[in-house]
Design a protein around this motif. Structure first.
Motif, PDB file in Angstrom:
ATOM      1  N   GLU A   1       1.278   3.825   2.864  1.00  0.00           N
ATOM      2  CA  GLU A   1       1.758   3.337   4.165  1.00  0.00           C
ATOM      3  C   GLU A   1       3.282   3.369   4.128  1.00  0.00           C
ATOM      4  O   GLU A   1       3.916   2.450   3.606  1.00  0.00           O
ATOM      5  CB  GLU A   1       1.202   1.930   4.412  1.00  0.00           C
ATOM      6  CG  GLU A   1      -0.321   1.939   4.443  1.00  0.00           C
ATOM      7  CD  GLU A   1      -0.960   0.560   4.505  1.00  0.00           C
ATOM      8  OE1 GLU A   1      -0.248  -0.433   4.693  1.00  0.00           O
ATOM      9  OE2 GLU A   1      -2.187   0.503   4.362  1.00  0.00           O
TER      10      GLU A   1
ATOM     11  N   HIS B   1       2.519  -3.127   6.996  1.00  0.00           N
ATOM     12  CA  HIS B   1       1.322  -2.290   6.807  1.00  0.00           C
ATOM     13  C   HIS B   1       1.256  -1.223   7.897  1.00  0.00           C
ATOM     14  O   HIS B   1       1.711  -1.447   9.016  1.00  0.00           O
ATOM     15  CB  HIS B   1       0.048  -3.129   6.909  1.00  0.00           C
ATOM     16  CG  HIS B   1      -0.168  -4.061   5.746  1.00  0.00           C
ATOM     17  ND1 HIS B   1      -0.765  -3.658   4.576  1.00  0.00           N
ATOM     18  CD2 HIS B   1       0.142  -5.373   5.584  1.00  0.00           C
ATOM     19  CE1 HIS B   1      -0.824  -4.689   3.733  1.00  0.00           C
ATOM     20  NE2 HIS B   1      -0.265  -5.741   4.322  1.00  0.00           N
TER      21      HIS B   1
ATOM     22  N   HIS C   1       0.855  -1.202   0.000  1.00  0.00           N
ATOM     23  CA  HIS C   1       0.000   0.000   0.000  1.00  0.00           C
ATOM     24  C   HIS C   1       0.883   1.241   0.000  1.00  0.00           C
ATOM     25  O   HIS C   1       1.623   1.486   0.948  1.00  0.00           O
ATOM     26  CB  HIS C   1      -0.934  -0.016   1.225  1.00  0.00           C
ATOM     27  CG  HIS C   1      -2.002  -1.057   1.141  1.00  0.00           C
ATOM     28  ND1 HIS C   1      -2.321  -1.897   2.181  1.00  0.00           N
ATOM     29  CD2 HIS C   1      -2.819  -1.398   0.107  1.00  0.00           C
ATOM     30  CE1 HIS C   1      -3.302  -2.715   1.794  1.00  0.00           C
ATOM     31  NE2 HIS C   1      -3.621  -2.428   0.547  1.00  0.00           N
TER      32      HIS C   1
ATOM     33  N   ARG D   1      -3.805   4.500  -1.532  1.00  0.00           N
ATOM     34  CA  ARG D   1      -3.873   3.106  -1.085  1.00  0.00           C
ATOM     35  C   ARG D   1      -4.160   2.176  -2.263  1.00  0.00           C
ATOM     36  O   ARG D   1      -3.563   1.119  -2.391  1.00  0.00           O
ATOM     37  CB  ARG D   1      -5.004   2.976  -0.056  1.00  0.00           C
ATOM     38  CG  ARG D   1      -5.249   1.543   0.395  1.00  0.00           C
ATOM     39  CD  ARG D   1      -6.411   1.471   1.380  1.00  0.00           C
ATOM     40  NE  ARG D   1      -6.687   0.107   1.783  1.00  0.00           N
ATOM     41  CZ  ARG D   1      -6.022  -0.561   2.719  1.00  0.00           C
ATOM     42  NH1 ARG D   1      -5.031   0.020   3.353  1.00  0.00           N
ATOM     43  NH2 ARG D   1      -6.327  -1.798   3.023  1.00  0.00           N
TER      44      ARG D   1
HETATM   45 ZN   LIG Z   1      -1.660  -1.927   4.102  1.00  0.00          ZN
END
Ligand SMILES: [Zn+2]
Length: 301
Positions: free
Chosen positions: A57, A177, A54, A89
């Protein structure tokens, strides 16, 4: 030319640069005429692979890159392109004037129908900087087009990422994450909502998270936002010894296309580290604990 070859020609260019003793490569992965980038930090070939998918992040990547000197291994980071870098994201890509938007952590499954869910769920939106925006009707793919895109382009993308991770040789894959306690921003027309995510999510009945957890250990002195997800009981106990919040993922966790479930179905040695995106102390404690656990498993830098 074969369809798959035409749709996805990857590794078109590789930029290699030295960063201390970490060598960084950037690879471009083509999806139809669009692309995403994969940034690979190489410290050593000891079988440890960190994976961040992501692009919004980033604390976990910063801290893990700092830790690479100590733990060795490689870190693979998915990057979006242009102005979206670090602030999105989801991934949006264009094919035949339609925009397909998906969560890159929902494509790792052998089931094409599962892989299509993320496209169908987001088919009204595209990922702009820091927010989801509503697509015009002409750019919105139909459900049937989403199913086809999942079966072809997303499958090729997932297979490409799995081969970059080199899962057959990896001794352990560590997913990185960062979670948050606010709703993602949407434009005025966007009704799409995801709740905040932390350990508490796993106690909500009738959620996929609840169904996916076999056992949960909580250290009351630690924040609910920082925890491990592990796949086997000895590692679950080991994390407890280190007083870290930890979830033991159920063997029959529902297939949601996440890398966690893929790892379980494919017998990979895998840990997911979740930490709040603005809590560097929490992130460091979890990564330091991981580093201690790696030493206990004799995975040397
Ligand atoms: Zn994530």
């Amino acid at each position: 030319m074969e369809n798959s070859t035409r749709l996805l020609a990857f590794f078109i260019f590789i930029i290699t640069q030295a960063h201390a003793q970490i060598f960084i490569q950037t690879k471009t992965v083509y999806i139809h005429n669009d692309s995403i980038r994969v940034k690979i930090y190489n410290r050593s070939d000891n079988g440890l692979v960190y994976f961040n998918m992501h692009d919004d992040e980033n604390l976990c990547v910063e801290e893990a890159v700092n830790l690479l000197e100590n733990t060795g291994g490689r870190l693979i980071e998915l990057k979006h392109f242009g102005a979206l870098e670090d602030k999105a994201r989801y991934v949006s890509v264009k094919k035949n004037n339609k925009i397909y938007t998906f969560d890159p952590n929902r494509i790792f499954t052998n089931n094409d129908s599962v892989r299509a869910i993320t496209l169908i769920e987001h088919r009204q939106f595209y990922q702009a900087v820091n927010q989801l925006k509503k697509l015009s009707a002409s750019q919105m793919p139909t459900e049937a087009e989403c199913v086809l895109f999942a079966k072809n382009e997303l499958k090729i993308l997932a297979d490409t990422l799995i081969s970059l991770l080199d899962t057959s040789k990896a001794k352990i894959i560590v997913a990185l994450h960062n979670n948050h306690s606010f709703e993602p921003r949407c434009d005025d027309n966007c009704n799409f909502r995801h709740g905040s995510y932390n350990l508490g999510t796993y106690f909500r009945h009738e959620t996929e998270e609840n169904a996916s957890a076999d056992e949960i250990y909580i250290n009351p002195k630690r924040n609910l936002s920082g925890f491990f997800i592990v796949l086997n009981h000895p590692v679950f106990m080991q994390a407890q010894t280190h007083r870290c919040n930890v979830i033991l993922q159920a063997e029959n966790a529902p297939d949601d296309g996440s890398f966690s479930v893929f790892a379980q179905h494919n017998g990979l040695n895998y840990i997911n580290i979740e930490a709040k995106r603005d809590s560097p102390d929490e992130q460091r404690i979890l990564l330091r604990t991981l580093s201690d656990m790696l030493m206990e498993w004799r995975i040397e830098p």
